[in-house]
Design an enzyme around this catalytic site. Sequence first.
Site, short mmCIF file in Angstrom:
data_model
loop_
_atom_site.label_atom_id
_atom_site.label_comp_id
_atom_site.label_asym_id
_atom_site.label_seq_id
_atom_site.Cartn_x
_atom_site.Cartn_y
_atom_site.Cartn_z
N TRP A 26 23.95 -43.48 36.01
CA TRP A 26 24.34 -42.87 35.34
C TRP A 26 24.18 -41.91 34.20
O TRP A 26 24.86 -41.62 33.00
CB TRP A 26 24.71 -44.09 34.61
CG TRP A 26 25.54 -45.32 34.53
CD1 TRP A 26 26.48 -45.67 35.70
CD2 TRP A 26 25.41 -46.52 34.13
NE1 TRP A 26 27.02 -46.30 35.55
CE2 TRP A 26 26.14 -47.11 34.60
CE3 TRP A 26 24.88 -47.43 32.74
CZ2 TRP A 26 26.79 -48.56 34.01
CZ3 TRP A 26 25.31 -48.34 32.34
CH2 TRP A 26 26.06 -49.10 33.24
N GLU A 79 17.80 -33.06 40.08
CA GLU A 79 17.18 -32.98 39.06
C GLU A 79 16.46 -33.25 38.21
O GLU A 79 15.66 -32.53 37.35
CB GLU A 79 18.89 -33.73 38.12
CG GLU A 79 19.72 -32.77 37.60
CD GLU A 79 21.15 -34.26 37.43
OE1 GLU A 79 20.53 -35.02 37.08
OE2 GLU A 79 22.49 -33.68 37.75
N SER A 96 30.58 -34.75 43.27
CA SER A 96 31.46 -34.19 43.31
C SER A 96 32.77 -35.15 44.26
O SER A 96 33.27 -35.11 44.53
CB SER A 96 31.85 -33.26 42.95
OG SER A 96 30.89 -32.06 42.41
N GLY A 140 28.21 -39.72 40.85
CA GLY A 140 27.69 -39.10 39.42
C GLY A 140 28.78 -39.16 38.00
O GLY A 140 28.91 -40.70 38.12
N GLY A 141 29.46 -38.16 37.92
CA GLY A 141 30.45 -38.56 36.69
C GLY A 141 31.61 -39.33 36.89
O GLY A 141 32.05 -40.16 36.33
C1 PEP Z 1 24.87 -36.80 41.42
O1 PEP Z 1 24.55 -36.15 40.31
O2 PEP Z 1 24.14 -37.94 42.08
C2 PEP Z 1 26.18 -36.60 41.49
C3 PEP Z 1 26.42 -36.97 42.58
O3 PEP Z 1 26.92 -35.73 40.75
P1 PEP Z 1 27.94 -35.92 40.53
O4 PEP Z 1 29.14 -36.82 41.73
O5 PEP Z 1 28.85 -36.28 39.24
O6 PEP Z 1 28.60 -34.96 41.15
#
Ligand code: PEP
Length: 256
Positions: free
Chosen positions: A10, A101, A218, A239-240
């Site tokens: 999250w 990150e 993604s 993530g998103g």
């Molecule tokens: C993540 O940051 O672990 C990630 C996979 O983000 P997203 O799915 O948004 O690319």
Amino acid sequence: MRKKIVAGNWKMNLSIADGVTLVNTIISTLPSLPQEAHVILCCPFTHLDRVSTSIRETSHAQLHAGAQNCHDKASGAFTGEVSIEMLKEVGVDAVIIGHSERRHYFNEDHDFLKRKTDALVAADMHVLFCCGEPLAVRERNGQNDYVANQLTESLFHLNAQQMKACITIAYEPIWAIGTGVTASTEQAQEMHAHIRSLLSATFGNEVAQEISILYGGSCNAANAAELFACQDVDGGLIGGAALKAESFLPIIEAMC
Ligand code: PEP
């Protein structure tokens, strides 16, 4: 049989109320999971107690609360940090370590990640260990060495038993995180096979076959099924698309 895992990251999103609504929606609509499948919700620290309480009330053994970070020390003058025992107290089963990150914005280096990993393993916690290359490295075809170095520096000092008991690896190419650009199935499978061959060379084939390797970057409802169908992709770190039940549940279904 190695575990299949879909973990939601999250990040620093959702109010506590929205997080609790999301976990309750996931609980009430979760498809029945095969025995080897697990779902982990990695929430902000402030949300963990409430989220893990909701999960515990359902006694759903395959749904877990996870944290996005921890400190390696047990206690002390580390303003702003949270210890592993504190996480255990609020029902956390797993912790993300080495997310790009944290490596980038908080300068977490190989040695710090190694110490966190050791502390988590000593506490019998599950580690979701992230690795993955930046775009410039992929463009010069240096991704295999880059990822091998991340794993060697922070993870491969563990013994085979510790690897088997505590470690899941998440391959997250940085150029795919939050960009809407997903690794192709060929790119994902090639890297996951590379990681498994490194595991095999270091810990033996039996251990390599037992360790789950997740794809992150993604991943969404439209591409999860084809990514998870790759031989060495054992699920995803999301993530998103983990922030809404309607985008997260189809990804869980794609794992089943
Ligand atoms: C993540 O940051 O672990 C990630 C996979 O983000 P997203 O799915 O948004 O690319």
